[in-house]
Design an enzyme around this catalytic site. Structure first.
Site, PDB file in Angstrom:
ATOM      1  N   GLY A  26     -35.138 -84.680  78.662  1.00 50.21           N
ATOM      2  CA  GLY A  26     -34.220 -85.623  77.747  1.00 50.21           C
ATOM      3  C   GLY A  26     -34.707 -87.063  78.185  1.00 50.21           C
ATOM      4  O   GLY A  26     -35.138 -87.098  79.598  1.00 50.21           O
TER       5      GLY A  26
ATOM      6  N   ARG B 102     -39.111 -80.823  74.929  1.00 48.02           N
ATOM      7  CA  ARG B 102     -38.816 -79.900  75.768  1.00 48.02           C
ATOM      8  C   ARG B 102     -39.761 -78.578  75.628  1.00 48.02           C
ATOM      9  O   ARG B 102     -39.158 -77.452  75.966  1.00 48.02           O
ATOM     10  CB  ARG B 102     -37.423 -79.455  75.306  1.00 48.02           C
ATOM     11  CG  ARG B 102     -36.264 -80.558  75.912  1.00 48.02           C
ATOM     12  CD  ARG B 102     -34.836 -80.111  76.016  1.00 48.02           C
ATOM     13  NE  ARG B 102     -33.788 -81.080  76.063  1.00 48.02           N
ATOM     14  CZ  ARG B 102     -33.509 -81.626  77.077  1.00 48.02           C
ATOM     15  NH1 ARG B 102     -33.974 -81.206  78.346  1.00 48.02           N
ATOM     16  NH2 ARG B 102     -32.628 -82.529  77.155  1.00 48.02           N
TER      17      ARG B 102
ATOM     18  N   ASP C  13     -35.624 -80.577  86.182  1.00 50.65           N
ATOM     19  CA  ASP C  13     -35.892 -79.201  86.769  1.00 50.65           C
ATOM     20  C   ASP C  13     -36.861 -78.566  85.677  1.00 50.65           C
ATOM     21  O   ASP C  13     -37.806 -78.030  86.300  1.00 50.65           O
ATOM     22  CB  ASP C  13     -34.617 -78.534  86.576  1.00 50.65           C
ATOM     23  CG  ASP C  13     -34.759 -77.125  87.271  1.00 50.65           C
ATOM     24  OD1 ASP C  13     -35.179 -77.088  88.599  1.00 50.65           O
ATOM     25  OD2 ASP C  13     -34.242 -76.228  86.593  1.00 50.65           O
TER      26      ASP C  13
ATOM     27  N   THR D 175     -33.443 -87.615  85.831  1.00 47.28           N
ATOM     28  CA  THR D 175     -32.411 -87.127  84.791  1.00 47.28           C
ATOM     29  C   THR D 175     -31.024 -87.788  84.946  1.00 47.28           C
ATOM     30  O   THR D 175     -30.750 -88.201  86.273  1.00 47.28           O
ATOM     31  CB  THR D 175     -32.065 -85.549  85.021  1.00 47.28           C
ATOM     32  OG1 THR D 175     -30.761 -85.292  84.396  1.00 47.28           O
ATOM     33  CG2 THR D 175     -32.056 -85.272  86.800  1.00 47.28           C
TER      34      THR D 175
ATOM     35  N   ASP E 150     -28.379 -86.549  84.518  1.00 48.84           N
ATOM     36  CA  ASP E 150     -27.470 -85.638  85.345  1.00 48.84           C
ATOM     37  C   ASP E 150     -27.414 -85.773  86.853  1.00 48.84           C
ATOM     38  O   ASP E 150     -26.347 -85.285  87.530  1.00 48.84           O
ATOM     39  CB  ASP E 150     -27.568 -84.287  84.942  1.00 48.84           C
ATOM     40  CG  ASP E 150     -27.373 -83.973  83.471  1.00 48.84           C
ATOM     41  OD1 ASP E 150     -27.012 -84.993  82.668  1.00 48.84           O
ATOM     42  OD2 ASP E 150     -27.642 -82.827  82.806  1.00 48.84           O
TER      43      ASP E 150
ATOM     44  N   ASP F  49     -28.873 -83.717  88.757  1.00 49.74           N
ATOM     45  CA  ASP F  49     -28.850 -82.558  89.437  1.00 49.74           C
ATOM     46  C   ASP F  49     -30.172 -81.995  89.948  1.00 49.74           C
ATOM     47  O   ASP F  49     -30.168 -80.649  90.198  1.00 49.74           O
ATOM     48  CB  ASP F  49     -28.364 -81.607  88.140  1.00 49.74           C
ATOM     49  CG  ASP F  49     -29.223 -81.536  86.936  1.00 49.74           C
ATOM     50  OD1 ASP F  49     -30.519 -82.236  86.992  1.00 49.74           O
ATOM     51  OD2 ASP F  49     -29.293 -80.668  86.175  1.00 49.74           O
TER      52      ASP F  49
ATOM     53  N   ARG G  18     -24.826 -81.063  82.083  1.00 42.48           N
ATOM     54  CA  ARG G  18     -24.767 -79.661  81.788  1.00 42.48           C
ATOM     55  C   ARG G  18     -24.307 -78.791  82.826  1.00 42.48           C
ATOM     56  O   ARG G  18     -23.286 -77.726  82.642  1.00 42.48           O
ATOM     57  CB  ARG G  18     -26.393 -79.126  81.367  1.00 42.48           C
ATOM     58  CG  ARG G  18     -26.549 -77.926  81.133  1.00 42.48           C
ATOM     59  CD  ARG G  18     -28.276 -77.633  80.578  1.00 42.48           C
ATOM     60  NE  ARG G  18     -28.266 -78.095  79.718  1.00 42.48           N
ATOM     61  CZ  ARG G  18     -28.078 -77.525  78.254  1.00 42.48           C
ATOM     62  NH1 ARG G  18     -27.461 -76.364  78.411  1.00 42.48           N
ATOM     63  NH2 ARG G  18     -28.224 -78.192  77.232  1.00 42.48           N
TER      64      ARG G  18
HETATM   65  O1  F6P Z   1     -31.213 -84.562  80.074  1.00 45.74           O
HETATM   66  C1  F6P Z   1     -30.145 -83.765  80.579  1.00 45.74           C
HETATM   67  C2  F6P Z   1     -29.170 -83.861  79.322  1.00 45.74           C
HETATM   68  O2  F6P Z   1     -28.691 -85.070  79.094  1.00 45.74           O
HETATM   69  C3  F6P Z   1     -28.017 -82.902  79.498  1.00 45.74           C
HETATM   70  O3  F6P Z   1     -26.823 -83.455  80.331  1.00 45.74           O
HETATM   71  C4  F6P Z   1     -27.639 -82.622  78.138  1.00 45.74           C
HETATM   72  O4  F6P Z   1     -27.009 -81.295  77.966  1.00 45.74           O
HETATM   73  C5  F6P Z   1     -29.000 -82.572  77.438  1.00 45.74           C
HETATM   74  O5  F6P Z   1     -29.750 -83.457  78.257  1.00 45.74           O
HETATM   75  C6  F6P Z   1     -29.026 -83.014  76.007  1.00 45.74           C
HETATM   76  O6  F6P Z   1     -30.465 -82.788  75.697  1.00 45.74           O
HETATM   77  P1  F6P Z   1     -30.883 -82.954  74.039  1.00 45.74           P
HETATM   78  O7  F6P Z   1     -30.990 -84.521  73.915  1.00 45.74           O
HETATM   79  O8  F6P Z   1     -32.072 -82.465  74.019  1.00 45.74           O
HETATM   80  O9  F6P Z   1     -29.845 -82.589  73.191  1.00 45.74           O
END
Ligand code: F6P
Length: 349
Positions: A10, A72, A103, A125, A127, A129, A171
């Site tokens: 992301g 991704r 990760d 990130t 998050d 995490d 997440r």
């Molecule tokens: O990068 C992590 C995150 O922000 C998570 O918190 C979230 O679930 C995910 O990305 C959403 O990703 P996307 O934009 O690919 O839907």
């Protein structure tokens, strides 16, 4: 040296600041050349890259997102991926790769090590995490954005005597919910690490309103769920998506809407939800994230020149250090639960 750089997963405020730091530190300190692979690991597999000269990156410090694009894509999802990465890096004359990601992206870098890919990781990130580092860049900006949103929701909650449920990203972990919840004076904070009882949440809200507070703000991480039982089944049915990425992550979202409906149904208080979603990931990084991203980028170049491959740059006790990639990936860095129980909880109710 010729350094490759890529951004995966992301997007996140500060990605461009890391790219800028890698290119400029590499150029000025070591006369390196840098090449940027487009769209994360997909760009390496498809051999799509751009030269990154200092003039191309000098204005990037404040710009959100990533000029290289992201994806991704997981090279290990198909049989040919790892070989394509190895072959294309060799064909492009890349001596070392700086992989900027979370990760998943860094997990790929670690698995490619034994195949001869010389990589250094940079922890990204919102998050927060990733293990091995106290903080990832992007987290601070996301917390600022979420806090501002909660501040705004507080005034509407007060004016209309409502329960406002704010769903934030997170997440596997509740770092954003907890930091923004504390900063915004939330009355409930619900995180993935601690399954919640809807009845208890409703009871605390009712008691609070009976004591004369006619509004409440609930902050919930997108990955939070009720404790096992009928509520869990109902919440899962309302939030589970069929969209799964190449790393096996299902698309999240919807727990805030589900919870607001349940709170209104059980307490009788008018309840609304707001999902912050990608608003938390976009835009310019805070000063803190600009500095952290720059420190990480400069150190990543130093690590490349020291031959510290298979390492991730990290923040520990205020200092930038290097940790093995395997320490960083595979198990998320869970919330320090004392923040919830000792710092946030006394202000609930
Ligand atoms: O990068 C992590 C995150 O922000 C998570 O918190 C979230 O679930 C995910 O990305 C959403 O990703 P996307 O934009 O690919 O839907």
């Amino acid at each position: 040296m010729r350094i490759g750089v890529l951004t995966g997963g992301g997007d996140c405020p500060g990605l461009n600041a890391v790219i800028r730091a890698v290119v400029i530190a590499g150029d000025r300190l070591h006369a390196d050349e840098t090449v940027g692979y487009l769209d994360g690991w997909r760009g390496v597999m498809e051999r799509r890259s751009v030269p990154l000269e200092p003039g191309r990156v000098e204005d990037l410090l404040t710009r959100g997102g990533t000029i290289l694009g992201s994806s991704r894509t997981n090279p290990f999802a198909g049989d040919d991926g790892p070989r394509l990465v190895v072959d294309h890096l060799a064909a492009d004359g890349v001596d070392a790769l700086v992989a900027i990601g979370g990760d998943d992206t860094l997990g790929v870098a670690q698995r490619l090590g034994p195949l001869g890919v010389r990589a250094v990781g940079v922890p990204k990130t919102i998050d927060n995490d990733l293990s091995g580092t106290e903080v990832t860049f992007g987290f601070h900006t996301a917390v600022e954005t979420a806090t501002e949103a909660i501040d705004r929701l507080q005034t509407t909650a007060e004016s209309h005597h409502r329960v406002m449920v704010c769903e934030v990203m997170g997440r596997h972990v509740g770092w954003i919910a907890t930091y923004a919840g504390i900063a915004g004076g939330a009355d409930e904070i619900l995180v993935p690490e601690v399954p919640f009882e809807v009845a208890e949440v409703c009871e605390r809200i009712s008691q609070r309103h009976e004591r004369g507070h006619y509004s409440s703000v609930v902050v919930v991480s997108e990955g939070a769920l009720p404790a096992p039982g009928p509520d869990l089944e109902s919440a899962k049915a309302a939030t589970t998506s069929r969209v799964v990425d190449q790393f096996g992550h299902v698309q999240l979202g919807g727990i805030g809407a589900w919870l607001a409906t349940e709170i209104e149904r059980r307490t009788g208080y008018e309840s609304r939800h707001t999902t912050l979603g990608h608003i938390q990931r976009g835009g310019t990084p805070t000063a803190y994230d600009r500095v952290l991203a720059t420190r990480f980028g400069v150190e990543a170049v130093a690590a490349v020149h020291d031959g510290a491959f298979g390492k991730m740059v990290a923040l520990q006790a205020g200092r930038i250090v290097r940790v093995p990639l395997e320490e960083a990936v595979g198990r998320p860095k869970s919330l320090d639960l004392e923040l919830l129980t000792e710092v946030a909880a006394p202000f609930f109710g």
